[in-house]
Design a protein around this motif. Structure first.
Motif, PDB file in Angstrom:
ATOM      1  N   LEU A 128       0.816  -1.211   0.000  1.00 46.40           N
ATOM      2  CA  LEU A 128       0.000   0.000   0.000  1.00 46.40           C
ATOM      3  C   LEU A 128       0.851   1.263   0.000  1.00 46.40           C
ATOM      4  CD1 LEU A 128      -2.788  -0.999   2.546  1.00 46.40           C
ATOM      5  CD2 LEU A 128      -3.014  -0.769   0.068  1.00 46.40           C
ATOM      6  N   LEU A 129       2.133   1.125   0.342  1.00 43.99           N
ATOM      7  CA  LEU A 129       3.023   2.284   0.387  1.00 43.99           C
ATOM      8  C   LEU A 129       3.816   2.463  -0.894  1.00 43.99           C
ATOM      9  CD1 LEU A 129       4.358   1.951   4.049  1.00 43.99           C
ATOM     10  CD2 LEU A 129       2.536   3.429   3.179  1.00 43.99           C
ATOM     11  N   GLU A 130       3.620   1.561  -1.858  1.00 44.61           N
ATOM     12  CA  GLU A 130       4.293   1.713  -3.145  1.00 44.61           C
ATOM     13  C   GLU A 130       3.601   2.797  -3.964  1.00 44.61           C
ATOM     14  OE1 GLU A 130       4.299  -2.055  -5.050  1.00 44.61           O
ATOM     15  OE2 GLU A 130       5.671  -2.996  -3.597  1.00 44.61           O
ATOM     16  N   PRO A 131       4.367   3.598  -4.722  1.00 37.55           N
ATOM     17  CA  PRO A 131       3.766   4.652  -5.547  1.00 37.55           C
ATOM     18  C   PRO A 131       2.874   4.048  -6.642  1.00 37.55           C
ATOM     19  CG  PRO A 131       6.129   4.993  -5.252  1.00 37.55           C
ATOM     20  CD  PRO A 131       5.834   3.615  -4.758  1.00 37.55           C
ATOM     21  N   PRO A 132       1.753   4.713  -6.959  1.00 39.91           N
ATOM     22  CA  PRO A 132       1.264   5.914  -6.290  1.00 39.91           C
ATOM     23  C   PRO A 132       0.507   5.553  -5.012  1.00 39.91           C
ATOM     24  CG  PRO A 132      -0.201   5.339  -8.096  1.00 39.91           C
ATOM     25  CD  PRO A 132       0.920   4.340  -8.129  1.00 39.91           C
ATOM     26  N   LEU A 133       0.889   6.189  -3.934  1.00 42.68           N
ATOM     27  CA  LEU A 133       0.213   6.001  -2.651  1.00 42.68           C
ATOM     28  C   LEU A 133      -1.185   6.589  -2.754  1.00 42.68           C
ATOM     29  CD1 LEU A 133       0.597   5.204   0.377  1.00 42.68           C
ATOM     30  CD2 LEU A 133       1.278   7.565   0.761  1.00 42.68           C
ATOM     31  N   ASN A 134      -2.200   5.783  -2.437  1.00 41.73           N
ATOM     32  CA  ASN A 134      -3.577   6.245  -2.567  1.00 41.73           C
ATOM     33  C   ASN A 134      -4.216   6.381  -1.184  1.00 41.73           C
ATOM     34  OD1 ASN A 134      -6.708   5.583  -2.935  1.00 41.73           O
ATOM     35  ND2 ASN A 134      -5.936   6.483  -4.824  1.00 41.73           N
ATOM     36  N   ALA A 135      -4.742   7.577  -0.902  1.00 43.40           N
ATOM     37  CA  ALA A 135      -5.259   7.873   0.436  1.00 43.40           C
ATOM     38  C   ALA A 135      -6.458   7.005   0.791  1.00 43.40           C
ATOM     39  CB  ALA A 135      -5.618   9.349   0.533  1.00 43.40           C
ATOM     40  N   MET A 136      -7.332   6.709  -0.170  1.00 39.74           N
ATOM     41  CA  MET A 136      -8.516   5.906   0.119  1.00 39.74           C
ATOM     42  C   MET A 136      -8.147   4.454   0.385  1.00 39.74           C
ATOM     43  SD  MET A 136     -11.197   7.687   0.358  1.00 39.74           S
ATOM     44  CE  MET A 136     -11.792   9.347  -0.002  1.00 39.74           C
ATOM     45  N   ARG A 137      -7.262   3.901  -0.415  1.00 46.67           N
ATOM     46  CA  ARG A 137      -6.814   2.529  -0.158  1.00 46.67           C
ATOM     47  C   ARG A 137      -6.093   2.463   1.184  1.00 46.67           C
ATOM     48  NH1 ARG A 137      -5.050   2.774  -5.837  1.00 46.67           N
ATOM     49  NH2 ARG A 137      -6.550   1.621  -7.119  1.00 46.67           N
ATOM     50  N   LEU A 138      -5.273   3.457   1.452  1.00 47.65           N
ATOM     51  CA  LEU A 138      -4.516   3.493   2.694  1.00 47.65           C
ATOM     52  C   LEU A 138      -5.440   3.493   3.910  1.00 47.65           C
ATOM     53  CD1 LEU A 138      -1.596   3.759   3.791  1.00 47.65           C
ATOM     54  CD2 LEU A 138      -1.949   6.228   3.793  1.00 47.65           C
ATOM     55  N   ALA A 139      -6.540   4.242   3.809  1.00 46.85           N
ATOM     56  CA  ALA A 139      -7.454   4.359   4.950  1.00 46.85           C
ATOM     57  C   ALA A 139      -8.329   3.129   5.132  1.00 46.85           C
ATOM     58  CB  ALA A 139      -8.324   5.600   4.787  1.00 46.85           C
ATOM     59  N   LEU A 140      -8.797   2.522   4.033  1.00 44.35           N
ATOM     60  CA  LEU A 140      -9.855   1.518   4.132  1.00 44.35           C
ATOM     61  C   LEU A 140      -9.407   0.080   3.888  1.00 44.35           C
ATOM     62  CD1 LEU A 140     -12.741   3.490   2.359  1.00 44.35           C
ATOM     63  CD2 LEU A 140     -12.244   3.310   4.802  1.00 44.35           C
ATOM     64  N   HIS A 141      -8.216  -0.123   3.361  1.00 44.74           N
ATOM     65  CA  HIS A 141      -7.759  -1.490   3.091  1.00 44.74           C
ATOM     66  C   HIS A 141      -7.491  -2.226   4.408  1.00 44.74           C
ATOM     67  CE1 HIS A 141      -5.371  -4.821   1.492  1.00 44.74           C
ATOM     68  NE2 HIS A 141      -5.855  -4.510   0.296  1.00 44.74           N
ATOM     69  N   PRO A 142      -7.807  -3.529   4.459  1.00 47.77           N
ATOM     70  CA  PRO A 142      -7.559  -4.310   5.688  1.00 47.77           C
ATOM     71  C   PRO A 142      -6.094  -4.332   6.113  1.00 47.77           C
ATOM     72  CG  PRO A 142      -9.035  -5.488   4.210  1.00 47.77           C
ATOM     73  CD  PRO A 142      -8.529  -4.305   3.439  1.00 47.77           C
ATOM     74  N   GLN A 143      -5.164  -4.129   5.172  1.00 50.50           N
ATOM     75  CA  GLN A 143      -3.749  -4.073   5.523  1.00 50.50           C
ATOM     76  C   GLN A 143      -3.265  -2.634   5.680  1.00 50.50           C
ATOM     77  OE1 GLN A 143      -1.430  -6.403   2.767  1.00 50.50           O
ATOM     78  NE2 GLN A 143      -2.681  -8.239   3.062  1.00 50.50           N
ATOM     79  N   GLY A 144      -4.204  -1.701   5.623  1.00 48.58           N
ATOM     80  CA  GLY A 144      -3.859  -0.298   5.790  1.00 48.58           C
ATOM     81  C   GLY A 144      -4.177   0.177   7.196  1.00 48.58           C
TER      82      GLY A 144
END
Length: 268
Positions: A139-155
């Motif tokens: 999830l930290l690989e570019p492009p970092l996406n704020a929505m995936r970062l917030a809502l993904h189970p590994q985020g």
């Protein structure tokens, strides 16, 4: 972002009508705002009259059409796009990039980040990087996406103590953006993050006593304690470039004294 091809092929009229109906404005009201007549607006929407370039831009302004879609309207009407789309790393935007970095740096130790129209993070300060510590590497690989970062189970989702409420807020925000921009890539992102599993709420995550927050807080666990933030989003006023128009600066401000004290102590 994309515009429906079938409408664009028919000219600007159907696009203008769609924007007017979406804004729930009558032809008469739009005509009064744009110093025109309801008859002329009707003729433009049905294709009986070709609007001038100035009229297209005037109607788009009064309909609050996003800058990218104003270019689409101009193309559909037979005119050249008016607004450039300059890559953010272009030397011409050097002053903008420097200003953004200074701005979000000035918010430290509080988290602040800048996202584009697809919620890809284009800049972030040290406060943000502190919060994402421990997130899955993918999830930290570019492009970092704020929505995936917030809502993904590994985020961040497993650490957000009011996940259901915060998730609902983020999805509603995306829905508003989809209605405004009619973006298929944004809709695809929405469908992806909306499908992420949501764990059952833990009663222990709810405050034992009501807390008088002045806005919906983001309550997130960090370092063995729960931090509370309220989010503020800013955009550029009267942008003349598509890239700049689609940037949003989000800051996370402490919602209580304990959070402020913790951040001030943790980030020198």
């Amino acid at each position: 972002m994309t515009t429906h091809p079938s409408a664009a092929e028919k000219g600007a009229g159907p696009l203008l009508r769609a924007w007017r109906e979406q804004r729930r404005i009558s032809q008469l009201e739009l005509a009064l705002r744009a110093d025109s007549s309801a008859r002329h607006i009707s003729f433009v929407e049905t294709g009986r009259s070709r609007p001038s370039e100035e009229m297209v831009l005037r109607l788009a302004e009064h309909l609050d059409v996003p800058v990218r879609e104003r270019n689409a309207l101009l193309l559909a009407a037979g005119y050249a796009p008016r607004y450039p789309e300059t890559p953010l790393d272009d030397p011409a935007l050097g002053a903008l990039r420097e200003g953004i970095e200074r701005l979000i740096g000035g918010y430290e130790p509080y988290p602040a980040l800048v996202v584009d129209a697809l919620y890809n993070v284009v800049a972030a300060n040290r406060g943000v990087m502190t919060l994402v510590d421990g997130v899955g590497e993918a999830l930290l690989e570019p492009p970092l996406n704020a929505m995936r970062l917030a809502l993904h189970p590994q985020g961040l989702a497993p650490r957000i103590r009011n996940l259901r409420a915060w998730r609902g807020h983020l999805l509603e925000q995306m829905e508003r953006q989809i209605a405004l921009h009619r973006s298929e890539p944004l809709r695809a992102l929405y469908e992806e993050v909306a499908a992420y599993p949501v764990p059952d709420a833990d009663p222990a995550d709810e405050p034992s006593e009501p807390v008088p927050y002045f806005a919906l807080p983001l309550r997130i666990e960090h370092g063995g304690r729960t931090l509370s933030f309220v989010s503020s989003i800013s955009t550029f006023n009267t942008p003349m470039d598509v890239t700049v128009a689609e940037l949003a600066i989000e800051t996370l401000l402490p919602a209580d004294p304990a959070t402020a004290k913790y951040l001030q102590a943790s980030l020198p």
